[in-house]
Design an enzyme around this catalytic site. Sequence first.
Site, PDB file in Angstrom:
ATOM      1  N   VAL A   1      53.155  42.206  35.914  1.00  0.00           N
ATOM      2  CA  VAL A   1      52.169  42.092  36.990  1.00  0.00           C
ATOM      3  C   VAL A   1      51.269  43.335  37.010  1.00  0.00           C
ATOM      4  O   VAL A   1      50.054  43.238  37.188  1.00  0.00           O
ATOM      5  CB  VAL A   1      52.875  41.905  38.362  1.00  0.00           C
ATOM      6  CG1 VAL A   1      51.876  41.994  39.509  1.00  0.00           C
ATOM      7  CG2 VAL A   1      53.614  40.575  38.402  1.00  0.00           C
TER       8      VAL A   1
ATOM      9  N   VAL B   1      48.644  43.032  34.357  1.00  0.00           N
ATOM     10  CA  VAL B   1      47.576  42.131  34.797  1.00  0.00           C
ATOM     11  C   VAL B   1      46.636  42.873  35.753  1.00  0.00           C
ATOM     12  O   VAL B   1      45.411  42.820  35.632  1.00  0.00           O
ATOM     13  CB  VAL B   1      48.181  40.888  35.489  1.00  0.00           C
ATOM     14  CG1 VAL B   1      47.095  40.069  36.171  1.00  0.00           C
ATOM     15  CG2 VAL B   1      48.952  40.039  34.477  1.00  0.00           C
ATOM     16  N   HIS B   2      47.221  43.588  36.686  1.00  0.00           N
ATOM     17  CA  HIS B   2      46.470  44.317  37.714  1.00  0.00           C
ATOM     18  C   HIS B   2      45.545  45.367  37.080  1.00  0.00           C
ATOM     19  O   HIS B   2      44.349  45.413  37.366  1.00  0.00           O
ATOM     20  CB  HIS B   2      47.503  44.976  38.642  1.00  0.00           C
ATOM     21  CG  HIS B   2      46.937  45.876  39.679  1.00  0.00           C
ATOM     22  ND1 HIS B   2      46.188  45.422  40.738  1.00  0.00           N
ATOM     23  CD2 HIS B   2      47.036  47.219  39.838  1.00  0.00           C
ATOM     24  CE1 HIS B   2      45.849  46.449  41.497  1.00  0.00           C
ATOM     25  NE2 HIS B   2      46.342  47.559  40.976  1.00  0.00           N
ATOM     26  N   VAL B   3      46.113  46.162  36.190  1.00  0.00           N
ATOM     27  CA  VAL B   3      45.322  47.222  35.570  1.00  0.00           C
ATOM     28  C   VAL B   3      44.252  46.618  34.671  1.00  0.00           C
ATOM     29  O   VAL B   3      43.098  47.051  34.667  1.00  0.00           O
ATOM     30  CB  VAL B   3      46.238  48.177  34.772  1.00  0.00           C
ATOM     31  CG1 VAL B   3      45.411  49.148  33.949  1.00  0.00           C
ATOM     32  CG2 VAL B   3      47.160  48.926  35.711  1.00  0.00           C
TER      33      VAL B   3
ATOM     34  N   ALA C   1      41.292  45.428  36.616  1.00  0.00           N
ATOM     35  CA  ALA C   1      40.447  46.534  37.085  1.00  0.00           C
ATOM     36  C   ALA C   1      39.560  47.066  35.966  1.00  0.00           C
ATOM     37  O   ALA C   1      38.434  47.490  36.200  1.00  0.00           O
ATOM     38  CB  ALA C   1      41.323  47.650  37.642  1.00  0.00           C
TER      39      ALA C   1
END
Lengths: 247, 326
Positions: free
Chosen positions: A191, A194-196, A199
Site C-alpha cells: 500500500v 502505491v501511495h508513494v 504522489a
Amino acid sequence: MRASDKAPAGAGAAVPDDVEPGDAVQIGSPVQVSRYTAAARVNHWITAVSLVLLALSGLALFHPSLFFLTGLFGGGQWTRAIHPWIGVVLFFSFAGLFLRFWKANLPAREDGVWMARISDVLSGHEERLPEIGKYNAGQKFVFWSMSALILVLITSGVVIWDQYFSVFTSIEQKRIAVLIHAAAAVFAICVWIVHVYAAIWVKGTIGAMTRGRVTGGWAWRHHRKWLRELVGSPRRAPSNDPRTITK
Amino acid sequence: MFPPIPNASVAPGAERPRFGEKDVMRRSASEVTPPAQRQTEVAKLIDVTKCIGCKACQAACLEWNNLHEEVGFNHGVYDNPMDLTPDTFTLMRFSEWDNPDTGNLEWLIRKDGCMHCEDPGCLKACPSPGAIVQYSNGIVDFIHENCIGCGYCIKGCPFNIPRISKVDHTAYKCTLCSDRVAVGQGPACQKACPTQAIVFGTKDEMKDWADFRIKDLKSRGFDKAGLYDPPGVGGTHVMYVLHHADKPHIYAGLPDNPRISPLVQAWKGVTKYVGLAMMGVAAAAGFLHYAVSGPNKVTEEDEENAEKLAGGSPPPPPPENRRSPS
Ligand code: HEM
Ligand code: SF4
Ligand code: SF4
Ligand code: SF4
C-alpha cells in the site's frame, strides 16, 4: 445522506466533509490552494519516516537476504530492540493523521464511478472522470487500508514483543501473531508503494506535503469538487491577505 | 551397565576440538554446503525408568556451564525452578500419574531440555545468520555473538525449550555440552548421573542400548515400554526410554507427535516468497506504469480554469455537461 453528497453549500451552510480546517484558495496566477496545515505536514512526515524505518528494520528480519539492513540500525540486537518502539511512534502518529483526515475519507457517491473507470484513471484521462472531492477513491483506499493494517500490526506486534510482553500469550498465539504480522507488513508495504508512486506520478502532488500548497490547476484537474467547494462558500481567511478564500 | 566414557586424555593435542565450523550441516538464515562426510551421529539417552529424581544432572549442568539460577520459592512440588530459564538448561519435571490399568500411582520424572532435533524448528525460524548451527554429529548449538534476541527460535521449537536472557538478550538452551563432546567427553549431566539413567554415545549405540532396556522393561510387565525418537522432527539426538511410550504426554506434557508447527512452516516458507514477490510486483508495476503512461501533468488549461473559477469570471462548465466528449 451525508453533507458531502448535498448540493454545493452556500455561504454559511454546513462545511462539506472533505473540506478540512486550513483548506483555502489564494487568488493569483496561478491560483494557489492550501491543502495541508503545517501541523498536518509535520504529523505526516513523522508517520512517513517511522513507517519507512519500520519497513526497513522489519524486512531485515523478514528474509535472510535482507538481513544486511540491520546495519542501518546498528546491528541485529539494535534492530530487534528498536523496531517495536518505532512501531509505537508510528501508531500514535498515525492516530493523529487518522483524526485529522477520517472525515474527508468517508465514501462519496462519485467514488463508485471513479473505481469503475479505473482504466481512465491510470491512463490520465481526468476528463472522463466525475468531479472528485479532497480525496479520490484510491486515496481513500490507501487511508482505510493503512488504518486497518496499522491496527493489525500494533496488535500482533505487541504479542511478539517478547522483551516486555512474552508472559501474556502462549507460544501458539505468538506463532499466529508473527504470521499475521509478517503478512500485514507485506500488505502495508505494498500500500505504501502505491501511495508513494501516486504522489510521484501525479505531478504537483508532493508540494501538498512539503509546502502545504498545490496549484489551482492541480486542484481543478484532480479534485475539482473540492476546489468548487472552497471557492463556492468563501469566508475571510484568518490571514491578513485579503485575497484569501478559506473555509 | 553401559561402559562409562573414559576420562579425557591429557596427551598434548587431545584438547583440539574434534568438530567445529567445518562440520556445520545447517546454519540459521544461511545456505551452507553440508560437509561431504557426515560425522558419526551422537545421542544422549535418558532412561526415565531408571531416574530417581536426584537432580545431580541439573546441578552438574549449572556447574559445568557456570550458570547461576536465582534462589526461587518452594511451590510445594519437586520441580525447581518451575520452568526452564536462561540459566536452567535442563529441568527435572515430576508428574504423578494414576495408572488406570494397575491402579498404581506412578511418579514419572522426566529430565526436560533441548532434544537436538534432526530437523530443528528453532534453526528454521531464526532470522539471524549463524545464530544457530547444527553440526553433522547432530548437535544443535546457539552461537551467542550472532543472536539478536528476537525470540523466533521459541516460536519455532516444538518442545518449548529456548529462553531469552534478560541480561544479554540472547537465547539459551542445552548445548549437549558441545564443548565437552568436542574433546571426547560425555555431557556433564550424563557424567553426574548416579544410576546411569543418562548415557551418551553414538546414536546407534544409544538405540541398541535402548532396545536392551526396553526388552528388560517388557519382561517386567511394562509392555508399552519404548523409545522416544520422534520421526516428526526427523528423530532427535536426545532420546528417552519411556515405560509408557504409547502416551508421552503423561510425562509432563512431552509432545505425542512433535513436528514444526504448520504456522511456522507457512511463516518461514510461503509467506516469504509470496511476500517478496508481491512487494517486487508492486514496485515493478509502478516503474512500468510510469514508463508507459508518463507523468500525469497539470496543463495550462487546468490553471486557467482554476483562475476563472476562483476569480468568479466566466464560470467553468458545470459538472453535468462535462461527460466524456464521445
Ligand atoms: C505498529 C507497531 C509495531 C510493533 C509493536 C511491531 C513489533 C514487531 C516485533 C516485536 C517484531 C519481532 C522482531 C523484533 O522484536 O523486532 C516485528 C517484526 C516485523 N515487523 Fe513489526 N511492529 C510494528 C509495526 C510494523 C510495521 C508498520 C511494519 C511494516 C511496514 C512492520 C514490519 C515487520 C516485519 C516485516 C517483521 C519481520 C517479520 C518476520 O520476521 O517475518 N512492523 N515487529
Ligand atoms: S533469539 Fe537468537 S537464536 Fe533465537 S531466533 Fe532470534 S536470533 Fe536466533
Ligand atoms: S528441541 Fe527445540 S531448541 Fe532443541 S533442537 Fe529441537 S527445536 Fe531446537
Ligand atoms: S548436555 Fe550439558 S548443557 Fe545439556 S543438560 Fe546436560 S549438562 Fe546441561
